[in-house]
Design an enzyme around this catalytic site. Sequence first.
Site, mmCIF file in Angstrom:
data_model
loop_
_atom_site.group_PDB
_atom_site.id
_atom_site.type_symbol
_atom_site.label_atom_id
_atom_site.label_comp_id
_atom_site.label_asym_id
_atom_site.label_seq_id
_atom_site.Cartn_x
_atom_site.Cartn_y
_atom_site.Cartn_z
ATOM 1 N N ASP A 74 -0.266 5.090 0.810
ATOM 2 C CA ASP A 74 -0.560 6.118 1.822
ATOM 3 C C ASP A 74 -0.623 5.521 3.219
ATOM 4 O O ASP A 74 -1.406 4.614 3.486
ATOM 5 C CB ASP A 74 -1.881 6.813 1.479
ATOM 6 C CG ASP A 74 -1.784 7.542 0.149
ATOM 7 O OD1 ASP A 74 -0.939 8.436 0.058
ATOM 8 O OD2 ASP A 74 -2.524 7.193 -0.781
ATOM 9 N N ASP A 118 0.875 -1.164 0.000
ATOM 10 C CA ASP A 118 0.000 0.000 0.000
ATOM 11 C C ASP A 118 0.924 1.229 0.000
ATOM 12 O O ASP A 118 2.116 1.115 0.299
ATOM 13 C CB ASP A 118 -0.864 -0.034 1.271
ATOM 14 C CG ASP A 118 -1.591 1.266 1.499
ATOM 15 O OD1 ASP A 118 -2.260 1.748 0.569
ATOM 16 O OD2 ASP A 118 -1.481 1.821 2.620
HETATM 17 C C1 XBP Z 1 -5.394 6.083 0.378
HETATM 18 C C2 XBP Z 1 -6.504 6.968 0.151
HETATM 19 C C3 XBP Z 1 -6.406 7.970 -0.871
HETATM 20 C C4 XBP Z 1 -5.627 9.199 -0.529
HETATM 21 C C5 XBP Z 1 -5.950 10.272 -1.519
HETATM 22 O O1 XBP Z 1 -5.871 4.856 0.957
HETATM 23 O O2 XBP Z 1 -7.523 6.851 0.771
HETATM 24 O O3 XBP Z 1 -7.719 8.401 -1.130
HETATM 25 O O4 XBP Z 1 -6.013 9.664 0.747
HETATM 26 O O5 XBP Z 1 -5.639 9.890 -2.812
HETATM 27 P P1 XBP Z 1 -4.993 3.536 0.919
HETATM 28 P P2 XBP Z 1 -6.424 10.495 -4.082
HETATM 29 O O6 XBP Z 1 -3.716 3.855 1.618
HETATM 30 O O7 XBP Z 1 -5.791 2.522 1.690
HETATM 31 O O8 XBP Z 1 -4.811 3.130 -0.514
HETATM 32 O O9 XBP Z 1 -6.894 11.862 -3.743
HETATM 33 O O10 XBP Z 1 -5.396 10.485 -5.182
HETATM 34 O O11 XBP Z 1 -7.579 9.569 -4.363
HETATM 35 MG MG MG Z 2 -2.954 3.139 3.412
#
Ligand code: XBP
Ligand code: MG
Length: 251
Positions: free
Chosen positions: A12, A10
């Site tokens: 973020d 993953d």
């Molecule tokens: C990541 C997210 C994303 C980011 C924003 O979740 O929820 O929405 O916050 O990205 P994970 P975008 O780590 O579970 O993948 O604005 O580009 O959608």
């Molecule tokens: Mg995440």
Amino acid sequence: MTEKTAFIFDVDGTLADTERDGHRVAFNRAFAEAGLDWEWSVEVYGDLLTVTGGKERIRYFMDNYEQQLPGVDDEAAEIARLHKLKTAHYTSMLAEGVIPLRPGVERLIQEARQKGVRLAIATTTTPANVTALLTNTLGAESNDWFECIGAGDIVPAKKPAPDIYTWVLQQMSLSANQVVAFEDSENGVISARDAGIYSIMVTINDYTREHDFTGASVVLDQMGEADDPATVIDDKSLNEACVTVDYALSI
Ligand code: XBP
Ligand code: MG
């Protein structure tokens, strides 16, 4: 037992703490640029993170915080426009180097490359954001270290749906029991688990420490470095100071 041959990360919260000081700030800058008086505080953003995906998150905010887009006929188009502005702000912030990788992430990725472990990414964020994070932390060539980058709208249903993990597994011709997934959130664990992956390592952060990680194999505070050790929060004991490739493959 089937041999594990790949790591799926993953982005973020797992590779880097991008949410509070990255995505949240970029959303607020986009709202200001569009003339909206919306300001997502650190606390409110914690609630908004229940929904993955930036466009989906804006829609959730409008629906749950009684907010409208004044004078807008096509809401979906305006949300997409706001989200594009947000991506531009976010990628510029990454280019300024404001978001580093979490401790131990680069070390683990380099060790995995040396040992021939195949690498991939499964994230809900926009592809441009993944490229920007990798380029500005590990160098432009690092994008090629990942055989498959599953990101954003490439699948119709974002996490907690399993679609992005299933898509990555298909692209790499791997079965779920051949991979280890690295996650930081409940939605991420549900997504990996429902794709059939049973080796899931979670590294928590301030937004996710209270999440339910049922289905994860091990929960730690971070991957860690020799001088900044990892601590196991739940389950498998860790005999070294930090998460190594062998440890990750053993979970
Ligand atoms: C990541 C997210 C994303 C980011 C924003 O979740 O929820 O929405 O916050 O990205 P994970 P975008 O780590 O579970 O993948 O604005 O580009 O959608
Ligand atoms: Mg995440």
